[in-house]
Design a protein around this motif. Sequence first.
Motif, mmCIF file in Angstrom:
data_model
loop_
_atom_site.group_PDB
_atom_site.id
_atom_site.type_symbol
_atom_site.label_atom_id
_atom_site.label_comp_id
_atom_site.label_asym_id
_atom_site.label_seq_id
_atom_site.Cartn_x
_atom_site.Cartn_y
_atom_site.Cartn_z
ATOM 1 N N TYR A 32 3.870 -2.296 -4.980
ATOM 2 C CA TYR A 32 3.487 -3.556 -4.351
ATOM 3 C C TYR A 32 2.416 -4.241 -5.185
ATOM 4 C CZ TYR A 32 2.096 -7.144 -1.199
ATOM 5 O OH TYR A 32 1.812 -8.372 -0.680
ATOM 6 N N GLY A 33 2.557 -5.538 -5.300
ATOM 7 C CA GLY A 33 1.622 -6.329 -6.083
ATOM 8 C C GLY A 33 2.196 -6.739 -7.418
ATOM 9 N N THR A 34 3.280 -6.101 -7.838
ATOM 10 C CA THR A 34 3.957 -6.533 -9.059
ATOM 11 C C THR A 34 4.947 -7.622 -8.683
ATOM 12 O OG1 THR A 34 5.690 -4.865 -8.873
ATOM 13 C CG2 THR A 34 3.701 -4.241 -10.088
ATOM 14 N N ALA A 35 5.439 -8.352 -9.651
ATOM 15 C CA ALA A 35 6.310 -9.506 -9.396
ATOM 16 C C ALA A 35 7.495 -9.189 -8.481
ATOM 17 C CB ALA A 35 6.784 -10.112 -10.705
ATOM 18 N N PHE A 71 -1.941 -0.703 -11.109
ATOM 19 C CA PHE A 71 -2.745 -1.775 -11.691
ATOM 20 C C PHE A 71 -3.956 -2.086 -10.816
ATOM 21 C CE2 PHE A 71 -3.858 -6.250 -11.335
ATOM 22 C CZ PHE A 71 -4.314 -6.513 -12.619
ATOM 23 N N PHE A 72 -3.752 -2.101 -9.514
ATOM 24 C CA PHE A 72 -4.826 -2.462 -8.598
ATOM 25 C C PHE A 72 -5.863 -1.364 -8.440
ATOM 26 C CE2 PHE A 72 -1.443 -5.326 -7.349
ATOM 27 C CZ PHE A 72 -2.124 -6.518 -7.278
ATOM 28 N N ALA A 84 -8.520 -7.438 -3.355
ATOM 29 C CA ALA A 84 -7.059 -7.481 -3.218
ATOM 30 C C ALA A 84 -6.563 -6.269 -2.434
ATOM 31 C CB ALA A 84 -6.401 -7.527 -4.603
ATOM 32 N N VAL A 85 -7.053 -5.090 -2.778
ATOM 33 C CA VAL A 85 -6.621 -3.880 -2.075
ATOM 34 C C VAL A 85 -7.133 -3.881 -0.638
ATOM 35 C CG1 VAL A 85 -6.737 -1.354 -2.038
ATOM 36 C CG2 VAL A 85 -6.356 -2.561 -4.200
ATOM 37 N N LYS A 86 -8.344 -4.373 -0.452
ATOM 38 C CA LYS A 86 -8.891 -4.485 0.903
ATOM 39 C C LYS A 86 -8.001 -5.384 1.763
ATOM 40 C CE LYS A 86 -13.170 -6.103 3.007
ATOM 41 N NZ LYS A 86 -14.508 -6.613 2.682
ATOM 42 N N ALA A 87 -7.522 -6.489 1.208
ATOM 43 C CA ALA A 87 -6.631 -7.386 1.936
ATOM 44 C C ALA A 87 -5.297 -6.701 2.234
ATOM 45 C CB ALA A 87 -6.404 -8.669 1.139
ATOM 46 N N MET A 88 -4.772 -5.949 1.267
ATOM 47 C CA MET A 88 -3.524 -5.216 1.490
ATOM 48 C C MET A 88 -3.703 -4.171 2.587
ATOM 49 S SD MET A 88 -2.159 -4.544 -2.363
ATOM 50 C CE MET A 88 -2.698 -5.656 -3.640
ATOM 51 N N GLN A 89 -4.841 -3.483 2.571
ATOM 52 C CA GLN A 89 -5.112 -2.476 3.595
ATOM 53 C C GLN A 89 -5.225 -3.135 4.968
ATOM 54 O OE1 GLN A 89 -4.730 0.458 4.100
ATOM 55 N NE2 GLN A 89 -6.266 1.386 5.369
#
Length: 118
Positions: free
Chosen positions: A8-11, A31-32, A45-50
Amino acid sequence: MQLALDDYGTAPASMNLWLGLRPEVVKIGRFFIHGIASDPLKFEAVKAMQHFANVSGEPLIVEGIENAANLSVVSDMDVRFGQGFYLGQPSAQPLRYVADEVRQSIHSARMRSALDPG
């Protein structure tokens, strides 16, 4: 059958797939995680995904935990699942024991979380 969204997070693995597929598990690309302890944008970014994972009820798995700092940051975010060379090298047989350094890092992260739950 269960569905997992990998990298997740890749194109190819974007938010529209997460929303459209409603996977049981979302795996964040390495990458993150690489350098997350020193990169405020990756941290956010990871905080938002979490946060989104918590709201949607889907657990996150993070790839690329390669040092104690990475482990500490994702543990503090309450990410419960991860993989990476710091946790163990790829092997045909599963590890029977976690290295002492890793165990200590995990214990330290749990202690920080217990002392500062919010």
